[in-house]
Design a protein around this motif. Structure first.
Motif, mmCIF file in Angstrom:
data_model
loop_
_atom_site.group_PDB
_atom_site.id
_atom_site.type_symbol
_atom_site.label_atom_id
_atom_site.label_comp_id
_atom_site.label_asym_id
_atom_site.label_seq_id
_atom_site.Cartn_x
_atom_site.Cartn_y
_atom_site.Cartn_z
ATOM 1 N N GLU A 242 0.827 -1.207 0.000
ATOM 2 C CA GLU A 242 0.000 0.000 0.000
ATOM 3 C C GLU A 242 0.865 1.262 0.000
ATOM 4 O O GLU A 242 0.598 2.206 -0.739
ATOM 5 C CB GLU A 242 -0.940 0.008 1.225
ATOM 6 N N GLU A 243 1.926 1.278 0.825
ATOM 7 C CA GLU A 243 2.808 2.439 0.865
ATOM 8 C C GLU A 243 3.529 2.636 -0.463
ATOM 9 O O GLU A 243 3.689 3.762 -0.938
ATOM 10 C CB GLU A 243 3.848 2.284 1.983
ATOM 11 N N SER A 244 3.960 1.546 -1.073
ATOM 12 C CA SER A 244 4.650 1.633 -2.355
ATOM 13 C C SER A 244 3.725 2.186 -3.427
ATOM 14 O O SER A 244 4.122 3.027 -4.230
ATOM 15 C CB SER A 244 5.158 0.256 -2.785
ATOM 16 N N ILE A 245 2.482 1.713 -3.437
ATOM 17 C CA ILE A 245 1.517 2.181 -4.430
ATOM 18 C C ILE A 245 1.210 3.661 -4.212
ATOM 19 O O ILE A 245 1.174 4.439 -5.167
ATOM 20 C CB ILE A 245 0.234 1.328 -4.392
ATOM 21 N N LYS A 246 1.019 4.062 -2.951
ATOM 22 C CA LYS A 246 0.747 5.480 -2.672
ATOM 23 C C LYS A 246 1.903 6.348 -3.154
ATOM 24 O O LYS A 246 1.694 7.400 -3.738
ATOM 25 C CB LYS A 246 0.515 5.694 -1.170
ATOM 26 N N GLY A 247 3.132 5.909 -2.915
ATOM 27 C CA GLY A 247 4.296 6.653 -3.364
ATOM 28 C C GLY A 247 4.345 6.747 -4.872
ATOM 29 O O GLY A 247 4.639 7.800 -5.439
ATOM 30 N N PHE A 248 4.045 5.642 -5.539
ATOM 31 C CA PHE A 248 4.035 5.614 -6.996
ATOM 32 C C PHE A 248 2.962 6.552 -7.533
ATOM 33 O O PHE A 248 3.205 7.362 -8.426
ATOM 34 C CB PHE A 248 3.799 4.183 -7.491
ATOM 35 N N ASN B 73 -4.452 12.723 -14.689
ATOM 36 C CA ASN B 73 -4.952 11.933 -15.815
ATOM 37 C C ASN B 73 -4.392 10.515 -15.798
ATOM 38 O O ASN B 73 -5.102 9.552 -16.076
ATOM 39 C CB ASN B 73 -4.635 12.610 -17.150
ATOM 40 N N LYS B 74 -3.105 10.365 -15.490
ATOM 41 C CA LYS B 74 -2.502 9.033 -15.432
ATOM 42 C C LYS B 74 -3.108 8.224 -14.288
ATOM 43 O O LYS B 74 -3.364 7.032 -14.430
ATOM 44 C CB LYS B 74 -0.988 9.126 -15.292
ATOM 45 N N ARG B 75 -3.352 8.862 -13.142
ATOM 46 C CA ARG B 75 -3.991 8.156 -12.019
ATOM 47 C C ARG B 75 -5.375 7.659 -12.424
ATOM 48 O O ARG B 75 -5.744 6.521 -12.150
ATOM 49 C CB ARG B 75 -4.096 9.067 -10.796
ATOM 50 N N LYS B 76 -6.143 8.520 -13.078
ATOM 51 C CA LYS B 76 -7.494 8.134 -13.513
ATOM 52 C C LYS B 76 -7.437 6.975 -14.498
ATOM 53 O O LYS B 76 -8.246 6.050 -14.415
ATOM 54 C CB LYS B 76 -8.218 9.328 -14.142
ATOM 55 N N ALA B 77 -6.495 7.019 -15.434
ATOM 56 C CA ALA B 77 -6.359 5.942 -16.425
ATOM 57 C C ALA B 77 -6.036 4.620 -15.737
ATOM 58 O O ALA B 77 -6.633 3.580 -16.062
ATOM 59 C CB ALA B 77 -5.274 6.295 -17.444
ATOM 60 N N ILE B 78 -5.123 4.645 -14.783
ATOM 61 C CA ILE B 78 -4.752 3.413 -14.073
ATOM 62 C C ILE B 78 -5.936 2.881 -13.274
ATOM 63 O O ILE B 78 -6.196 1.678 -13.264
ATOM 64 C CB ILE B 78 -3.524 3.657 -13.173
ATOM 65 N N GLU B 79 -6.671 3.766 -12.625
ATOM 66 C CA GLU B 79 -7.847 3.335 -11.869
ATOM 67 C C GLU B 79 -8.882 2.682 -12.784
ATOM 68 O O GLU B 79 -9.518 1.696 -12.408
ATOM 69 C CB GLU B 79 -8.448 4.517 -11.110
ATOM 70 N N GLN B 80 -9.039 3.226 -14.000
ATOM 71 C CA GLN B 80 -9.958 2.638 -14.971
ATOM 72 C C GLN B 80 -9.512 1.233 -15.363
ATOM 73 O O GLN B 80 -10.313 0.303 -15.417
ATOM 74 C CB GLN B 80 -10.053 3.514 -16.228
ATOM 75 N N ILE B 81 -8.226 1.084 -15.632
ATOM 76 C CA ILE B 81 -7.696 -0.223 -16.033
ATOM 77 C C ILE B 81 -7.867 -1.238 -14.908
ATOM 78 O O ILE B 81 -8.264 -2.384 -15.143
ATOM 79 C CB ILE B 81 -6.212 -0.103 -16.452
ATOM 80 N N ILE B 82 -7.611 -0.832 -13.691
ATOM 81 C CA ILE B 82 -7.745 -1.742 -12.549
ATOM 82 C C ILE B 82 -9.182 -2.244 -12.419
ATOM 83 O O ILE B 82 -9.419 -3.387 -12.059
ATOM 84 C CB ILE B 82 -7.274 -1.049 -11.241
ATOM 85 N N GLY B 83 -10.144 -1.394 -12.770
ATOM 86 C CA GLY B 83 -11.553 -1.769 -12.659
ATOM 87 C C GLY B 83 -12.073 -2.640 -13.795
ATOM 88 O O GLY B 83 -13.203 -3.120 -13.747
ATOM 89 N N MET B 84 -11.251 -2.881 -14.813
ATOM 90 C CA MET B 84 -11.683 -3.669 -15.970
ATOM 91 C C MET B 84 -11.634 -5.168 -15.702
ATOM 92 O O MET B 84 -10.797 -5.628 -14.940
ATOM 93 C CB MET B 84 -10.771 -3.387 -17.176
#
Length: 114
Positions: free
Chosen positions: A74-80, A87-98
């Protein structure tokens, strides 16, 4: 001055080698209770024993004493994520939800774009 992470590293490197406390204790000529005390921070070994521990675990003394333990996922992901644009955060969140089918379609679309 460097922060010391001995107790955390002892446990982490011992487990990574697949060794029980008893096995490590036997190889060091101490009781498994002593290893438990070291791992809990109730006691610390003398420098000569630290050298033996590092040899048994096949690491150097600096790794045993000073290497900071890895962050939680969790800490590593938050740092990343903190380093990414919105926009990149939103794109990654979309991909994770697929689901898998949507990911395959997304990858095909991205391959056609390049």
């Amino acid at each position: 001055m460097k922060e010391i992470y001995f107790k955390e590293n002892l446990t982490r490197f011992r487990e990574a080698k697949g060794m029980t406390k008893g096995e490590l204790a036997e190889r060091l000529g101490v009781s498994d209770t002593m290893v438990s005390f070291w791992e809990s921070g109730k006691n610390e070994p003398r420098m000569g024993k630290i050298q033996m521990i590092s040899e048994v675990l096949d690491i150097n003394v600096d790794e045993l004493l000073f290497q900071s333990p890895p962050k939680s996922i969790e800490e590593s992901i938050k740092g990343f994520f903190s380093d990414l644009s919105e926009n990149k955060r939103k794109a990654i969140e979309q991909i994770i939800g697929m689901d898998e089918e949507e990911v395959e379609l997304f990858l095909k679309l991205m391959a056609r774009k390049n």
